[in-house]
Design an enzyme around this catalytic site. Structure first.
Site, PDB file in Angstrom:
ATOM      1  N   ARG A  74       0.839  -1.201   0.000  1.00 21.81           N
ATOM      2  CA  ARG A  74       0.000   0.000   0.000  1.00 21.81           C
ATOM      3  C   ARG A  74       0.874   1.251   0.000  1.00 21.81           C
ATOM      4  NH1 ARG A  74      -1.466   1.806   4.576  1.00 21.81           N
ATOM      5  NH2 ARG A  74      -2.135  -0.169   5.472  1.00 21.81           N
ATOM      6  N   ASP A 200      -8.125  17.156 -16.669  1.00 23.93           N
ATOM      7  CA  ASP A 200      -8.312  15.742 -16.975  1.00 23.93           C
ATOM      8  C   ASP A 200      -7.835  15.538 -18.412  1.00 23.93           C
ATOM      9  OD1 ASP A 200      -9.322  13.263 -17.769  1.00 23.93           O
ATOM     10  OD2 ASP A 200     -11.087  13.414 -16.471  1.00 23.93           O
ATOM     11  N   LYS A 225      -8.370   4.325 -20.292  1.00 24.60           N
ATOM     12  CA  LYS A 225      -8.635   4.692 -21.674  1.00 24.60           C
ATOM     13  C   LYS A 225      -7.362   4.538 -22.532  1.00 24.60           C
ATOM     14  CE  LYS A 225     -12.526   5.480 -19.699  1.00 24.60           C
ATOM     15  NZ  LYS A 225     -12.934   6.798 -19.226  1.00 24.60           N
TER      16      LYS A 225
HETATM   17  C1  LIG Z   1     -13.547   7.350 -18.034  1.00 24.18           C
HETATM   18  C2  LIG Z   1     -13.218   8.709 -17.631  1.00 24.18           C
HETATM   19  C3  LIG Z   1     -13.058   9.052 -16.272  1.00 24.18           C
HETATM   20  C4  LIG Z   1     -13.308   8.052 -15.153  1.00 24.18           C
HETATM   21  O1  LIG Z   1     -12.314   7.074 -15.121  1.00 24.18           O
HETATM   22  P1  LIG Z   1     -12.572   5.581 -14.570  1.00 24.18           P
HETATM   23  O2  LIG Z   1     -11.276   4.904 -14.869  1.00 24.18           O
HETATM   24  O3  LIG Z   1     -13.735   5.016 -15.329  1.00 24.18           O
HETATM   25  O4  LIG Z   1     -12.870   5.691 -13.122  1.00 24.18           O
HETATM   26  C5  LIG Z   1     -12.689  10.338 -15.977  1.00 24.18           C
HETATM   27  N1  LIG Z   1     -12.495  11.269 -16.940  1.00 24.18           N
HETATM   28  C6  LIG Z   1     -12.643  10.979 -18.237  1.00 24.18           C
HETATM   29  C7  LIG Z   1     -12.410  12.041 -19.266  1.00 24.18           C
HETATM   30  C8  LIG Z   1     -13.013   9.696 -18.639  1.00 24.18           C
HETATM   31  O5  LIG Z   1     -13.176   9.432 -19.933  1.00 24.18           O
END
Ligand SMILES: *Cc1c(COP(=O)(O)O)cnc(C)c1O
Length: 409
Positions: A74, A200, A225
């Protein structure tokens, strides 16, 4: 706590090749660094690919005498550190932290930067799950949430001056509307207001856009992604531009326990090696799809920042090296046409998520963005989002064309 800062096998490349921001050398060495940073052959066996450290704990030779700074997974794990070191390097950050999902990464940023009574300003079309987390989880802890269209800089300035936020949160390109925010301008406005800027960067990845070069303080990823790219793990990351927030992030990750698993980290680290070529092909295919569908009788609008008449095209050209693999379509006709289209493809799979090598199609209003469906932030009911994969573009276009024909009937 030192274990959390440990970087494994990064002597090679990081010392020599970590370039100054925005230099041409940066882009030139990106593909090399994506393959090599944090990937030294195993010193014991010479294995070219370091083993996956599937261990919860580490032997101590004497009480508190740790072999390589590791004591318990952890607090720190070599496989996780291999991923964090390459992501920090590719984003030109100081350090990265790896989480079990993108939303866990986002949650850690919110809990570290914001305190009860603070305000966060977010873009109007951030990921639906981000919106839900701020609005429905953090609101109960006294966090105020204000949204603004961050493509409108005057409106954003006014909101920032009036609400005095601690944190500004945006996506560019945004999900699913592919709006582009000027990173340099938003960083200036945010800092003038005394706030931190979080981007993000899931859609662009550092292969196409490195927000820290434009003044961003915190970069967040859903590594689920493009970074992992094969639709086989859920993961997240936070990259810090400097070390001012290093201690609280390390402390909270260990104290609250939101850590990426070794096997997932290993898969992601492996996938980052092909990020450069994958994202190039995703972008090339998406550009061709977008151009081919402009003017199609079933399509009212193609949303893609690579199209010259996209309102953010010029800004995107300045801050991105290509425009990514996501294309959104506004279809003509009633919402049933958009739904039928999403259900009529054969190569594209109807599924949430994006960024994998295989093409996916989804209906944001009823799927990824259902959390905002009943609010004034709802996405259009005639919108369909494509995650254009890296299959042959002829097959991709043929599938979209037949599905549009079926939807029009
Ligand atoms: C999918 C996504 C998230 C969330 O991520 P997870 O891995 O599903 O928790 C956050 N921001 C964007 C732009 C995303 O496409």
């Amino acid at each position: 706590m030192t274990a959390s800062f440990k970087k494994v096998g990064t002597d090679f490349m990081t010392d020599d090749l970590t370039p100054s921001p925005s230099s041409d050398a940066t882009a030139a060495t990106f593909a090399t660094r994506a393959i090599h940073v944090g990937q030294q052959p195993d010193p014991t066996t010479g294995a070219v690919i370091p083993p996956i450290y599937l261990t919860s704990t580490f032997q101590q030779d004497e009480v508190g005498n740790l072999r390589a700074g590791y004591e318990y997974s952890r607090c720190g794990n070599p496989t996780r550190d291999s991923l964090s070191s390459v992501l920090a390097d590719l984003e030109h950050g100081e350090h990265a932290f790896i989480y079990p999902s993108g939303l866990a990464a986002i949650d850690n940023v919110l809990r570290i930067v914001l305190h009860p009574g603070d305000t966060i300003v977010s873009g109007v079309d951030v990921y639906g799950g981000t919106h839900r987390l701020i609005d429905q989880v953090w609101a109960a802890w006294g966090i105020h949430h204000v949204t603004v269209d961050t493509t409108d800089l005057d409106a954003t300035r006014t909101i920032l001056e009036n609400t005095h936020p601690k944190l500004v949160w945006i996506e560019t390109p945004s999900n699913p509307l592919l709006n582009i925010t000027d990173l340099t301008a938003i960083a200036e406005l945010t800092h003038a207001a005394g706030a931190l800027l979080a981007i993000d960067n899931t859609f662009a990845t550092p292969a196409l856009q490195r927000p820290i070069e434009f003044g961003t303080d915190i970069v967040v990823h859903s590594t689920t992604k493009y970074l992992s790219g094969h639709s086989d793990i859920i993961g997240g990351a936070v990259v810090l531009a400097d070390d001012s927030l290093l201690e609280p992030f390390a402390f909270v990750q260990n104290a609250a326990g939101s850590v990426g698993a070794p096997f997932d980290s290993w898969l992601s680290r492996r996938s980052v090696k092909t990020l450069t070529v994958r994202v190039e092909r995703h972008s090339a295919n998406a550009q061709l799809v977008a151009e081919a569908l402009v003017g199609h009788p079933a399509v009212a609008q193609v949303l893609y920042p690579g199209l010259p008449d996209h309102p953010g095209h010029r800004i995107a050209q300045r801050q991105m090296s290509a425009f990514g693999g996501v294309v959104s379509l506004v279809l003509r006709g009633p919402e049933s046409t958009a739904k039928t289209f999403s259900e009529s493809t054969e190569l594209f799979t109807l599924a949430e998520s994006l960024g994998g090598v295989e093409s996916l199609i989804e209906y944001p209003y009823g799927m990824t963005h259902a959390a905002t469906a009943d609010t004034d932030l709802a996405v259009p009911k005639t919108l369909v989002r494509l995650s254009v994969g890296i299959e042959s573009v002829d097959d991709i276009l043929a599938d979209l064309t037949q599905a549009l024909e079926r939807a029009q009937r």
